[in-house]
Scaffold this motif. Structure first.
Motif, PDB file in Angstrom:
ATOM      1  N   LYS A 277       5.181  -2.589   5.435  1.00 47.36           N
ATOM      2  CA  LYS A 277       4.416  -2.552   6.681  1.00 47.36           C
ATOM      3  C   LYS A 277       5.316  -2.355   7.908  1.00 47.36           C
ATOM      4  CE  LYS A 277       0.432  -5.264   5.094  1.00 47.36           C
ATOM      5  NZ  LYS A 277      -0.280  -4.069   4.676  1.00 47.36           N
ATOM      6  N   SER A 278       5.033  -1.296   8.663  1.00 47.52           N
ATOM      7  CA  SER A 278       5.668  -0.940   9.939  1.00 47.52           C
ATOM      8  C   SER A 278       7.116  -0.479   9.805  1.00 47.52           C
ATOM      9  CB  SER A 278       5.584  -2.103  10.952  1.00 47.52           C
ATOM     10  OG  SER A 278       6.581  -3.074  10.730  1.00 47.52           O
TER      11      SER A 278
ATOM     12  N   THR B 120       8.237  -9.793   6.469  1.00 46.37           N
ATOM     13  CA  THR B 120       7.460  -8.864   7.294  1.00 46.37           C
ATOM     14  C   THR B 120       6.193  -9.516   7.830  1.00 46.37           C
ATOM     15  OG1 THR B 120       6.523  -7.955   5.235  1.00 46.37           O
ATOM     16  CG2 THR B 120       8.347  -6.755   6.254  1.00 46.37           C
ATOM     17  N   ARG B 121       5.622 -10.449   7.093  1.00 43.90           N
ATOM     18  CA  ARG B 121       4.395 -11.117   7.555  1.00 43.90           C
ATOM     19  C   ARG B 121       4.679 -11.968   8.782  1.00 43.90           C
ATOM     20  NH1 ARG B 121       0.832 -13.974   3.137  1.00 43.90           N
ATOM     21  NH2 ARG B 121       0.168 -11.806   2.879  1.00 43.90           N
TER      22      ARG B 121
ATOM     23  N   SER C  83      10.354  -6.654  11.921  1.00 44.69           N
ATOM     24  CA  SER C  83      10.342  -6.509  10.464  1.00 44.69           C
ATOM     25  C   SER C  83      11.699  -6.041   9.952  1.00 44.69           C
ATOM     26  CB  SER C  83       9.251  -5.529  10.038  1.00 44.69           C
ATOM     27  OG  SER C  83       7.966  -6.032  10.383  1.00 44.69           O
TER      28      SER C  83
ATOM     29  N   ARG D 296       5.428  -9.913  12.015  1.00 50.15           N
ATOM     30  CA  ARG D 296       4.292  -9.389  12.768  1.00 50.15           C
ATOM     31  C   ARG D 296       3.648 -10.455  13.655  1.00 50.15           C
ATOM     32  NH1 ARG D 296       3.492  -7.333   7.671  1.00 50.15           N
ATOM     33  NH2 ARG D 296       1.600  -8.554   7.278  1.00 50.15           N
TER      34      ARG D 296
ATOM     35  N   GLN E  55       0.831  -1.207   0.000  1.00 46.31           N
ATOM     36  CA  GLN E  55       0.000   0.000   0.000  1.00 46.31           C
ATOM     37  C   GLN E  55       0.872   1.266   0.000  1.00 46.31           C
ATOM     38  OE1 GLN E  55      -3.300  -0.209  -0.133  1.00 46.31           O
ATOM     39  NE2 GLN E  55      -4.015  -1.977   1.009  1.00 46.31           N
TER      40      GLN E  55
ATOM     41  N   TYR F 220       6.576  -4.956  16.164  1.00 42.58           N
ATOM     42  CA  TYR F 220       6.397  -5.255  14.744  1.00 42.58           C
ATOM     43  C   TYR F 220       7.476  -4.565  13.919  1.00 42.58           C
ATOM     44  CZ  TYR F 220       1.692  -6.382  16.488  1.00 42.58           C
ATOM     45  OH  TYR F 220       0.636  -6.887  17.197  1.00 42.58           O
ATOM     46  N   ASN F 221       7.782  -3.327  14.285  1.00 47.09           N
ATOM     47  CA  ASN F 221       8.803  -2.570  13.565  1.00 47.09           C
ATOM     48  C   ASN F 221      10.174  -3.236  13.671  1.00 47.09           C
ATOM     49  OD1 ASN F 221      11.006  -0.131  14.297  1.00 47.09           O
ATOM     50  ND2 ASN F 221       9.942   0.102  12.346  1.00 47.09           N
TER      51      ASN F 221
ATOM     52  N   THR G 164       3.781   1.375   1.237  1.00 46.84           N
ATOM     53  CA  THR G 164       4.564   1.323   2.468  1.00 46.84           C
ATOM     54  C   THR G 164       4.939  -0.120   2.760  1.00 46.84           C
ATOM     55  OG1 THR G 164       4.554   1.738   4.853  1.00 46.84           O
ATOM     56  CG2 THR G 164       2.447   1.243   3.849  1.00 46.84           C
TER      57      THR G 164
END
Length: 383
Positions: A48-49, A277-278, A339, A281, A44, A335-336, A46
C-alpha cells in the motif's frame, strides 16, 4: 522429487552460539536472498502506497500477495493471462502467496467447514464460494508466486483440545492433497503450515506429519492471533525443534521489533506483517528510540530527521515538521513517506540481526535494541 529439482531451497550458514538464531540464504527462481528476513505485505498485488522501485531501494527481498483477495479481484485467471503476478505487478523478486484460508476464516460470512474444504460467502458481494486444498493450489499456480501455502484452518487459539486436534489433523490431510494437486513443483515451492495452538502434542504431531511430506519449507501458523508474546515464545520454543534444520521456517503476522528478535532467536527465518504500513497510514513512525506519532502538535516546528540512523529516502530528505504538515493536510505523499520509513526500519533491523548472528552477538543485540526502543520504559508507546 529430489532436492535438486525443488524450486526453493534453504542453505543454513550459521547459528548464533547463544541462541537458536539462524543465518541463511533462501534460493528461489528469482534469486538468492538473505535470512532472517522481513517481507512487506502486498495484499492486492501492491504494498500500500509504495512503488516496486521504492521497495527495491529500501532493500525488500520477498513480498507477499494475498490469494483470497486476488482470487476475488481481479481474479487468478486474469493474472495468469497477464503473465503471472510478477509481471502483473512489475516485481522481479520473489513473491510468497498465502492460501486464502486465514481470510476465509477471518473475513468471510456463513462459513461451513468439512473434510472437502470451506464453503463461505465472500465479503465483497456475498456470493457463495468454495475453497478446497486443490482450489487454493490452482489459484496459486495461476498466480505464479515462488512460495505457495497449503490451505489450513485458522482455528481460534483458545479452542478446546479436541477441536484443535481434529482441526490440525485435517490441515495435515489438506497438505497431502495440496501436494498432490501442485502442478508447478519445479517453479513454485509449497510450504506446509504447522498448527496446534498452545498444545505441545498437537504441534509435535502436526510438525512431524508435515515433515514426512518433505516439503521445501514450513510455516508455523496459529500464532500472533491474540495470545500473549510470552505464550507465542513458549510455543515457538517447543515447535521449532521438530522442524528440519535444512528447510526454511516462516512465521506469519509478526512485525513488532521485540517479537521479530525473539522469534529469530527461536529459529525462525521469514516474517511478514501489515503492521509497518498500517500504522504508517495513521501517522505512527518506528524509530530507533521508539514510536512517534507524527500528527502530535510538538512536531509542527521539529526540523530534525525522522530517524538519523536510517538511509531511506524519507528519512534522509524530509523532516518531522514536513511529515506533520502532510498528515495534517491529508496529503497522500505522507502515507508514502511514512510507509517507506517504517518498512526500511524493519528491513534494516533484519540486516543488523543477520550481522549479529554472524558475530554470535544476538543476546547483546536484543538488549541494545529493546533498551533504545523503549521496551523497558514505563508507559512507552511501542507500536
Amino acid at each position: 522429487m529430489t532436492k535438486a529439482t525443488q524450486a526453493v531451497t534453504y542453505e543454513l550458514l550459521h547459528v548464533d552460539k547463544h541462541t537458536g538464531a539462524r543465518r541463511g540464504i533462501i534460493h528461489t527462481p528469482h534469486g538468492d536472498w538473505q535470512t532472517p528476513m522481513f517481507m512487506p505485505v502486498g495484499t492486492q498485488a501492491t504494498v500500500k502506497s509504495v512503488q516496486p522501485r521504492e521497495l527495491k531501494e529500501i532493500g525488500a527481498q520477498f513480498i507477499l500477495g494475498n490469494t483470497y483477495h486476488l482470487w476475488l479481484r481481479p481474479g487468478d485467471e486474469l493474472i495468469a493471462a497477464a503473465g503471472g503476478l510478477h509481471k502483473f505487478m512489475d516485481w522481479n523478486g520473489p513473491i510468497l502467496t498465502d492460501s486464502g484460508g486465514f481470510q476465509v476464516f477471518s473475513l468471510a460470512d456463513s462459513r461451513s467447514i468439512s473434510e472437502k474444504g470451506v464453503t463461505f460467502k465472500n465479503n465483497i458481494d456475498g456470493s457463495t464460494m468454495f475453497l478446497s486444498p486443490e482450489v487454493a493450489i490452482k489459484i496459486q499456480n495461476n498466480l505464479g508466486s515462488d512460495v505457495i501455502m497449503q490451505l489450513d484452518e485458522a482455528a481460534p487459539y483458545f479452542e478446546s483440545f479436541d477441536y484443535l486436534k481434529e482441526s490440525s489433523e485435517r490441515s495435515v490431510r489438506w497438505a497431502e492433497r495440496a501436494l498432490k494437486a501442485h502442478k508447478n513443483k519445479d517453479k513454485q515451492a509449497l510450504f506446509g503450515i504447522v498448527q496446534g495452538a498452545g498444545f505441545y502434542d498437537l504441534r509435535k504431531n502436526s510438525a512431524k506429519n508435515l515433515v514426512s511430506l518433505d516439503l521445501p519449507g514450513y510455516a508455523i501458523g496459529g500464532l500472533s492471533v491474540g495470545e500473549s508474546k510470552k505464550e507465542m515464545n513458549r510455543v515457538l520454543d517447543f515447535t521449532t525443534q521438530w522442524l528440519p534444520t535444512n528447510k526454511a521456517r516462516y512465521l506469519m503476522g509478526v512485525g513488532a521489533p521485540d517479537s521479530l528478535i525473539d522469534c529469530v532467536n527461536a529459529g525462525i527465518d521469514m516474517f511478514d506483517c501489515v503492521l509497518p504500513t498500517r500504522i504508517a497510514r495513521k501517522g505512527s513512525l518506528m524509530t530507533r528510540f521508539g514510536r512517534i506519532v507524527i500528527t502530535n502538535h510538538k512536531y509542527k516546528n521539529d526540523f530534525s530527521q525522522l530517524d538519523p540512523d536510517l538511509d531511506d529516502y524519507a528519512s534522509t530528505h524530509f523532516t518531522k515538521a514536513y511529515l506533520h504538515h502532510l498528515f495534517n493536510t491529508h496529503e497522500l505523499l505522507g502515507y508514502n513517506l511514512a510507509s517507506i520509513h517504517n518498512l526500511r526500519f524493519l528491513l534494516k533491523l533484519m540486516e543488523d540481526m543477520r550481522q549479529a548472528i554472524e558475530n554470535d552477538q544476538m543476546v547483546d543485540f536484543r538488549k541494545k535494541v529493546l533498551d533504545e526502543y523503549g521496551y523497558n520504559r514505563p508507559n512507552a508507546r511501542l507500536f
